[in-house]
Design a protein around this motif. Structure first.
Motif, PDB file in Angstrom:
ATOM      1  N   LYS A 163       0.831  -1.203   0.000  1.00 30.90           N
ATOM      2  CA  LYS A 163       0.000   0.000   0.000  1.00 30.90           C
ATOM      3  C   LYS A 163       0.868   1.257   0.000  1.00 30.90           C
ATOM      4  N   LEU A 164       1.913   1.274   0.819  1.00 30.94           N
ATOM      5  CA  LEU A 164       2.804   2.430   0.863  1.00 30.94           C
ATOM      6  C   LEU A 164       3.541   2.619  -0.451  1.00 30.94           C
ATOM      7  N   ILE A 174       5.673  10.465  11.945  1.00 31.21           N
ATOM      8  CA  ILE A 174       6.954  11.055  11.524  1.00 31.21           C
ATOM      9  C   ILE A 174       7.804  11.392  12.745  1.00 31.21           C
ATOM     10  N   LEU A 175       7.202  12.067  13.735  1.00 34.57           N
ATOM     11  CA  LEU A 175       7.963  12.480  14.921  1.00 34.57           C
ATOM     12  C   LEU A 175       8.409  11.278  15.749  1.00 34.57           C
ATOM     13  N   ARG A 179       8.475   8.537   2.854  1.00 33.46           N
ATOM     14  CA  ARG A 179       7.261   8.337   2.065  1.00 33.46           C
ATOM     15  C   ARG A 179       6.106   9.199   2.585  1.00 33.46           C
ATOM     16  N   LEU A 180       5.977   9.275   3.917  1.00 30.07           N
ATOM     17  CA  LEU A 180       4.892  10.064   4.497  1.00 30.07           C
ATOM     18  C   LEU A 180       5.066  11.555   4.187  1.00 30.07           C
ATOM     19  N   LEU A 181       6.309  12.034   4.209  1.00 27.46           N
ATOM     20  CA  LEU A 181       6.551  13.441   3.872  1.00 27.46           C
ATOM     21  C   LEU A 181       6.328  13.696   2.383  1.00 27.46           C
ATOM     22  N   ASN A 182       6.720  12.742   1.551  1.00 28.52           N
ATOM     23  CA  ASN A 182       6.465  12.894   0.106  1.00 28.52           C
ATOM     24  C   ASN A 182       4.974  13.019  -0.169  1.00 28.52           C
ATOM     25  N   LEU A 183       4.157  12.229   0.560  1.00 29.67           N
ATOM     26  CA  LEU A 183       2.708  12.312   0.391  1.00 29.67           C
ATOM     27  C   LEU A 183       2.184  13.701   0.746  1.00 29.67           C
TER      28      LEU A 183
END
Length: 735
Positions: free
Chosen positions: A423-424, A482-483, A561-565
Motif C-alpha cells: 500500500k505504501l 513522523i515524529l 514516504r509520508l513526507l512525500n505524500l
C-alpha cells in the motif's frame, strides 16, 4: 564460402524481381480495369448504392488476385470491410479487414496498415469488445502520427475520437477530453473540412463535459453539432444532438427547453426512421463511409504516379542493400554470438521475473496474514485500555493509560500503513485533512517516548515557536508517525546525550503556515557513504549497528514516504561520531473559522436509545468476546455470544436480535458465508462486520455478502457505537 554463394543467389533473385517486374501490356490493362472498378465502387458509395459497390469491389479484388497485385487486393478488402462495417455486417467486415492487415503488413504499406487497425478497432467496438480495440487504436495513432501524408489527418482524428469514446465508456471523461480536443484541432486545420467527424467529436466532447458538470461547454458543443448536422444533412447526428440538448437542459432544470428539444427529437426520429426511413438509413451509412473514404485517393493519375515513385524507391533501396550486404556479412558471426548470449540472458531474466512474481505473491500473503494476526491482540490492548479508562482510574493511572492509548493508536497506524508495504509503495495511503493542536500532538509523542529516553540516559529537549497557531489543518496521525520515527531513531542511536526537537514557523498568511522541523541528536552519526541509502527500506548504518541497536530499518523509509505524500522532503546532516540532524519544511492550512475546532471527530450518538438493545456478537476469540461484551454491557445493552458461524445462524433463526456483530475469520464457515445464509431468511436484520481483515481491496465483497457496514478492529469506541447507532437508525429500530 557457402554463405557467399547463398548471398550471391539472393542478390540475383532480388535483381530479377526488381528489374524484371515491368508489367506487360496485358497487366497494364488489367491494372487500369482494377482501378476503374475501385473508383466506380467509391462513386456508388457516394450515391448510396452499396450493393453494387460491393460487387465492383469483389470484381476488382478477383482481377487483382489473378495478376497477383497484392496492393490492389488489400485495397479492395479494406474498402469492403468498411462498407460491411457501416451496414452492420460485422462478421464479413472482420474477415475482410484481417485479410487487408496481413497483406499490408507483408507489403509494409504503413499508412494503409494504420487505416486497417482503425477499421478493425471500430469492428471490435461495435461488437462490445472495446478493451480489445484499445491497443489497435494506439497502434493506428502511432502509425498515422508518423505519416508524412497530410491526407491521413481525418483517420488520425477518427482514431482519437474512438480512443476518447473508450475512455468515456470507462468512466474517465477527464482523460477522454484531450483526445477529443486533439481530434478537433487536427480537423479544423484542414482546408477541406470533414464536418461529419467534427460533428461526432462535438457530440462526444459535449457528453464528457456534461459528465464533469461543465454545462456551458457541454451546451456549446452540443449546439455546434446540431448546427453542423442541419447544414450538412446528417440525420443521425441531428437526432443525437437533439437528445443530448434535451438531457443538458433537463439536468439544468430548464424543463421547458428540455421538453422542446425532446419533442423535436421524437418528431424528427419518426420522420427520418419511421415507416419509410430506408432512404435516411442509406444516407446515414453514406455519410459515415464518405467521412473515412476520400474519392481523390483513388484517382487513376495519382495511382500511376504512386507506382512510378514506388519503382524508383525499389531501385534505390536495392542499391543501398547491395552496399550494406558486405558489411552485414562481416558482422554476421558476431551478431549470431550476441544473439546466443542475449537469448541466454533473456532466459535468466524470465526465470528471475517468475521468481520475483512468486516472491511478491508470498510477500502479499505474509503481509495479509501478519496484519490480521497483529490486529487481534491490538484489539485486546485498545479494548482493555478503554475499559480501564472507564473504571475511574487515579490521575497517575489515567496519565499512563492515556499514554498507552496513544501508543496503541500509533501501533495500529503502523499495522495499517507500515506492514502493508504494498500500500505504501503504491502511494495508496491518503492524507487526512483534520484540525488539530500541533503542540498537544508533540507533547503526546514526547510523553510516550520519555521513559525510553530516560532508560538510555537521554534528555528530550523541545524548542517550540510560540508564534505557531494553536490549531492547524492536516494529518495529525501522520505527523505523530513522523515524529515518533525520527525522535525514536535519535534515541535509539544515542546514549547519555540529548535529542533536540525544534519546531519553528518560517512564514504565515491568512490561509496557511509554513513550518520547519528539526530533530537533532548527539549519538552515533551516519557516514557519508551510508547517508545516500539510509532512507531505503530495511537499511541501517551498518551490520554492527543493526546488531547493537536492533530495529527493522523501516523507520526512515516510512518518514520519507509520508513526507512525500504531504509534498515535503526529508533532509539529513550528519557527522560520524558526533550525531545527526534530520529536518524538513512543511505547509499546513489554517482553519477557516477563528474559533477552535475539535481535534477528534465528533460522533453524534444517542446513547439512551441504545440502552436495552439486544446484540449478537459472533466471535471465536474468547478475549475479544469478553472485551466486546463488557463494552456493550457498560452502555446497558444486552449481549449474546456465538462462537462460530453455524451457531450464529441458528441463534438468528430462533431468537430476536436488534443487530449482529460478525467476525470474518472463524472455524467452520466464515463470517461472509454465515451472513449470506442469514440473508436467505432475514433481509432486514442489521449485520456489521467486526473484523481484523484488511478491507481496502475487497470492501465491495462485504457489502455484496449482505453486511450493512464494517468496523475494522481495533477501533475507537466512539466510532464503534456511532456505526451501531447508525445501522439501527437506518433500519428504524431506533428513531
Amino acid at each position: 564460402m557457402l554463405f557467399d554463394k547463398k548471398l550471391l543467389l539472393v542478390f540475383l533473385l532480388f535483381s530479377a524481381v526488381c528489374f524484371g517486374q515491368r508489367p506487360n501490356n496485358n497487366e497494364n490493362e488489367r491494372n487500369i480495369k482494377i482501378d476503374s472498378l475501385i473508383i466506380n465502387a467509391v462513386k456508388l458509395i457516394a450515391s448510396s448504392n452499396f450493393t453494387e459497390s460491393v460487387k465492383k469491389l469483389e470484381e476488382a479484388r478477383y482481377l487483382a488476385q489473378k495478376i497477383d497485385n497484392k496492393s490492389r487486393v488489400a485495397t479492395a478488402s479494406q474498402l469492403l470491410s468498411n462498407v460491411y462495417l457501416k451496414q452492420g455486417e460485422f462478421d464479413k467486415a472482420n474477415v475482410e479487414i484481417r485479410d487487408a492487415i496481413i497483406t499490408h503488413q507483408e507489403l509494409k504499406e504503413t499508412d494503409q496498415l494504420g487505416k486497417d487497425y482503425l477499421y478493425y478497432a471500430q469492428i471490435l467496438i461495435k461488437t462490445q469488445e472495446s478493451q480489445r480495440a484499445l491497443p489497435f487504436l494506439q497502434q493506428a495513432e502511432t502509425i498515422l502520427k508518423g505519416s508524412r501524408d497530410p491526407g491521413v489527418a481525418d483517420d488520425l482524428a477518427s482514431a482519437y475520437l474512438y480512443h476518447g469514446n473508450i475512455l468515456q465508456e470507462s468512466k474517465k471523461p477527464d482523460e477522454a477530453l484531450p483526445k477529443y480536443e486533439n481530434a478537433l484541432s487536427l480537423l479544423q486545420n484542414q482546408k477541406k473540412k470533414n464536418y461529419y467527424v467534427i460533428a461526432r467529436i462535438y457530440i462526444q466532447a459535449s457528453r464528457a463535459y456534461e459528465s464533469l458538470t461543465n454545462r456551458d461547454k457541454s451546451l456549446d458543443y452540443a449546439s455546434k453539432a446540431h448546427d453542423i448536422s442541419i447544414n450538412n444533412n446528417f440525420p443521425q447526428i441531428e437526432l443525437d444532438a437533439l437528445a443530448l440538448l434535451g438531457t443538458i437542459y433537463s439536468n439544468s432544470k430548464d424543463y421547458e427547453q428540455a421538453f422542446a428539444y425532446l419533442d423535436t427529437y421524437n418528431q424528427k426520429r419518426q420522420t427520418y426512421f419511421g415507416d419509410n426511413g430506408s432512404n435516411t438509413k442509406a444516407l446515414t451509412i453514406k455519410n459515415a463511409l464518405l467521412s473515412e473514404i476520400d474519392p481523390a485517393d483513388y484517382n487513376p493519375a495519382r495511382l500511376v504516379q504512386a507506382n512510378k515513385i514506388t519503382t524508383v524507391l525499389i531501385i534505390a533501396l536495392f542499391t543501398i542493400l547491395c552496399l550494406l550486404a558486405l558489411s552485414l556479412y562481416k558482422n554476421n558471426n558476431l551478431r549470431a554470438k550476441a544473439n546466443e548470449l542475449l537469448q541466454a540472458k533473456n532466459a535468466e531474466l524470465i526465470i528471475a521475473k517468475e521468481n520475483a512474481e512468486k516472491a511478491s505473491v508470498v510477500k502479499a500473503q505474509f503481509l495479509s496474514t501478519i496484519t490480521h494476526e497483529l490486529r487481534i491482540p491490538m484489539y485486546a490492548v485498545t479494548g482493555l485500555t478503554h475499559l480501564l479508562l472507564s473504571e475511574n482510574p487515579t490521575d497517575e493511572q489515567k496519565k499512563h493509560l492515556d499514554s498507552l492509548k496513544f501508543s496503541g493508536e500509533y501501533l495500529l497506524s503502523l499495522i495499517n500503513n507500515i506492514l502493508d508495504l504494498n500500500k505504501l509503495e503504491a502511494d495508496k495511503v491518503e492524507v487526512e485533512k483534520a484540525t488539530f493542536n500541533l503542540r498537544k500532538r508533540v507533547d503526546d509523542v514526547l510523553f510516550a517516548l520519555e521513559r525510553s529516553a530516560q532508560e538510555k540516559g537521554n534528555k528530550l529537549i523541545l524548542e517550540y515557536d510560540k508564534e505557531i497557531p494553536e490549531q492547524i489543518v492536516g494529518d495529525p496521525l501522520m505527523m505523530s508517525q513522523i515524529l515518533i520515527n525520527l525522535i525514536g531513531n535519535g534515541n535509539k542511536f544515542t546514549r547519555d546525550g540529548s535529542i533536540f526537537i525544534r519546531i519553528q514557523q518560517l512564514s504565515k498568511n491568512e490561509t496557511q503556515t509554513f513550518l520547519h522541523f528539526e530533530i537533532e541528536d548527539t549519538g552515533e552519526g551516519i557516514s557519508k557513504k551510508k547517508q545516500k541509502d539510509i532512507f531505503q527500506n530495511f537499511t541501517q548504518g551498518s551490520v554492527q549497528i543493526n546488531r547493537k541497536f536492533g530495529g527493522t530499518g523501516l523507520g526512515l523509509s516510512i518518514v520519507k514516504r509520508l513526507l512525500n505524500l504531504q509534498k515535503s522532503k526529508i533532509e539529513l546532516e550528519s557527522t560520524l561520531g558526533k550525531g545527526s540532524k534530520f529536518f524538513f519544511d512543511i505547509k499546513y492550512a489554517l482553519p477557516l473559522s477563528k474559533d477552535k475546532e475539535p481535534e477528534e471527530r465528533v460522533y453524534e450518538i444517542d446513547y439512551e436509545s441504545l440502552k436495552g438493545r439486544k446484540l449478537l456478537v459472533v466471535e471465536d476469540n474468547k478475549i475479544n468476546q469478553m472485551i466486546t461484551r463488557k463494552i456493550l454491557e457498560k452502555n446497558s445493552m444486552e449481549c449474546d455470544v456465538a462462537d462460530n458461524g453455524e451457531i450464529a445462524i441458528e441463534k438468528v433463526r430462533f431468537e430476536n436480535y436488534d443487530l449482529v456483530l460478525m467476525d470474518i475469520h472463524m472455524p467452520g464457515i466464515s463470517g461472509i458465508e454465515a451472513t449470506q445464509k442469514i440473508r436467505e431468511f432475514n433481509k432486514d436484520l442489521p449485520i456489521l462486520a467486526l473484523t481484523a481483515v484488511t478491507i481496502d481491496e475487497n470492501i465491495d465483497d462485504f457489502y455484496l455478502a449482505g453486511f450493512n457496514d464494517i468496523i475494522p478492529k481495533p477501533y475507537k469506541i466512539e466510532e464503534f457505537f456511532f456505526k451501531i447507532h447508525n445501522a439501527l437508525k437506518r433500519k428504524n429500530v431506533i428513531i
